[in-house]
Design a protein around this motif. Structure first.
Motif, PDB file in Angstrom:
ATOM      1  N   GLU A 136       0.958  -1.484   0.009  1.00 14.35           N
ATOM      2  CA  GLU A 136       0.022   0.011  -0.030  1.00 14.35           C
ATOM      3  C   GLU A 136       0.858   1.351  -0.041  1.00 14.35           C
ATOM      4  O   GLU A 136       0.611   2.201  -0.855  1.00 14.35           O
ATOM      5  CB  GLU A 136      -1.019  -0.078   1.324  1.00 14.35           C
ATOM      6  N   LEU A 137       2.030   1.274   0.830  1.00 14.63           N
ATOM      7  CA  LEU A 137       3.161   2.538   0.827  1.00 14.63           C
ATOM      8  C   LEU A 137       3.504   2.564  -0.698  1.00 14.63           C
ATOM      9  O   LEU A 137       3.530   4.077  -0.953  1.00 14.63           O
ATOM     10  CB  LEU A 137       3.878   2.058   1.771  1.00 14.63           C
ATOM     11  N   VAL A 138       3.899   1.779  -1.232  1.00 16.49           N
ATOM     12  CA  VAL A 138       4.645   1.770  -2.643  1.00 16.49           C
ATOM     13  C   VAL A 138       3.501   2.316  -3.530  1.00 16.49           C
ATOM     14  O   VAL A 138       3.707   3.213  -4.382  1.00 16.49           O
ATOM     15  CB  VAL A 138       5.010   0.595  -3.302  1.00 16.49           C
ATOM     16  N   THR A 153       8.110   4.060 -12.663  1.00 15.56           N
ATOM     17  CA  THR A 153       7.442   2.910 -13.290  1.00 15.56           C
ATOM     18  C   THR A 153       6.358   2.360 -12.340  1.00 15.56           C
ATOM     19  O   THR A 153       6.342   2.175 -11.252  1.00 15.56           O
ATOM     20  CB  THR A 153       8.322   1.594 -13.318  1.00 15.56           C
ATOM     21  N   PRO A 154       5.050   2.151 -12.998  1.00 19.06           N
ATOM     22  CA  PRO A 154       3.835   1.868 -12.298  1.00 19.06           C
ATOM     23  C   PRO A 154       4.064   0.370 -12.012  1.00 19.06           C
ATOM     24  O   PRO A 154       4.435  -0.678 -12.581  1.00 19.06           O
ATOM     25  CB  PRO A 154       2.696   1.781 -13.330  1.00 19.06           C
ATOM     26  N   GLY A 155       3.759  -0.008 -10.725  1.00 18.61           N
ATOM     27  CA  GLY A 155       4.108  -1.042 -10.056  1.00 18.61           C
ATOM     28  C   GLY A 155       5.252  -1.864  -9.728  1.00 18.61           C
ATOM     29  O   GLY A 155       5.685  -2.847  -9.415  1.00 18.61           O
ATOM     30  N   MET A 156       6.316  -0.933  -9.517  1.00 24.09           N
ATOM     31  CA  MET A 156       7.716  -1.088  -9.230  1.00 24.09           C
ATOM     32  C   MET A 156       7.895  -1.533  -7.702  1.00 24.09           C
ATOM     33  O   MET A 156       6.997  -1.121  -7.241  1.00 24.09           O
ATOM     34  CB  MET A 156       8.579   0.065  -9.608  1.00 24.09           C
ATOM     35  N   THR A 157       8.747  -2.224  -7.537  1.00 22.70           N
ATOM     36  CA  THR A 157       9.031  -2.808  -6.371  1.00 22.70           C
ATOM     37  C   THR A 157      10.734  -2.667  -5.981  1.00 22.70           C
ATOM     38  O   THR A 157      11.362  -2.278  -6.819  1.00 22.70           O
ATOM     39  CB  THR A 157       8.784  -4.368  -6.368  1.00 22.70           C
ATOM     40  N   ILE A 158      10.938  -2.556  -4.737  1.00 23.77           N
ATOM     41  CA  ILE A 158      12.206  -2.520  -4.437  1.00 23.77           C
ATOM     42  C   ILE A 158      13.167  -3.350  -4.715  1.00 23.77           C
ATOM     43  O   ILE A 158      14.204  -3.499  -5.161  1.00 23.77           O
ATOM     44  CB  ILE A 158      12.267  -2.373  -2.775  1.00 23.77           C
ATOM     45  N   VAL A 159      12.549  -4.711  -5.092  1.00 29.34           N
ATOM     46  CA  VAL A 159      13.368  -5.905  -5.664  1.00 29.34           C
ATOM     47  C   VAL A 159      13.611  -5.660  -7.113  1.00 29.34           C
ATOM     48  O   VAL A 159      14.950  -5.727  -7.418  1.00 29.34           O
ATOM     49  CB  VAL A 159      12.584  -7.233  -5.482  1.00 29.34           C
TER      50      VAL A 159
END
Length: 213
Positions: A136-138, A153-159
């Motif tokens: 939710e934070l992202v 980038t939509p849907g980006m993650t730290i990974v």
């Protein structure tokens, strides 16, 4: 006188017998010389023919070796052409994938500002939250960047931004669980300058991460 006459008579009989034989011998010798001369000529001609045959045989052997060499070269070239055709086909498929990859890279480069900004926020604030809250934070940070017209980038993650796939596989080989939360915690440990705060009631993910660190 009588003995001399008798001797001359015997000589005449012998001469009449021997002289024709001498003449025949001389004629036969002459004929033999002619035959021997002809034989010598024929032998010389035969030697020339044999030399020519040897030369032709050598030329034939060289031609056969050259033919075999050319056949091997043809076979090798055909095999190379076959492999080249397969490689060209494979590279043709790869060209499409490379073009898509380059397109994705260009898109990532354009979104690097927002992606790095959100990733740093994740490193700073992720540790105390569970997986759902992190997601939710992202989403909130990403939507806010879009509102402020910051490329992200939509849907980006730290990974996807801070992790190396090879490094993640190495972590998994060392015993780190393969779930998303464990991977994110490992990134927080290895990428942050301070000791991160992470909630881990089972005490397995944090232990693994500090072992990696």
């Amino acid at each position: 006188m009588c003995m001399w006459v008798l001797a001359m008579d015997s000589y005449s009989h012998v001469f009449r017998t021997v002289e024709p034989k001498r003449a025949k011998l001389a004629e036969a010798q002459k004929e033999l010389d002619g035959v021997m001369k002809m034989l010598k000529e024929k032998q010389d001609q035969l030697a020339e023919v044999e030399a020519k045959i040897a030369e032709l045989q050598a030329t034939y052997d060289n031609s056969v070796r050259e033919k075999q060499k050319l056949e091997r070269n043809i076979a090798t070239t055909a095999a190379r052409l076959k492999r080249a055709a397969k490689l060209t086909t494979a590279l043709g498929d790869e060209q499409v994938r490379w073009a898509e990859t380059v397109k994705d890279f260009n898109k990532q480069i354009g979104n690097v500002v927002g992606d790095v900004f959100v990733s740093t926020a994740c490193v700073a604030y992720y540790g105390a939250f569970t997986s759902n809250y992190r997601h939710e934070l992202v989403e909130q940070w990403t939507n806010r960047c879009i509102e402020l017209e910051i490329p992200v980038t939509p849907g980006m993650t730290i990974v996807s931004v801070l992790a190396d796939p090879f490094e993640i596989r190495q972590w998994n080989s060392d015993g780190l669980p393969k779930d998303q939360l464990s991977t994110e915690n490992a990134i927080l440990v290895t990428r942050g300058r301070r000791w991160p705060l992470m909630i881990d009631p089972q005490e397995q993910v944090t232990t693994r991460c500090y072992g990696i660190y």
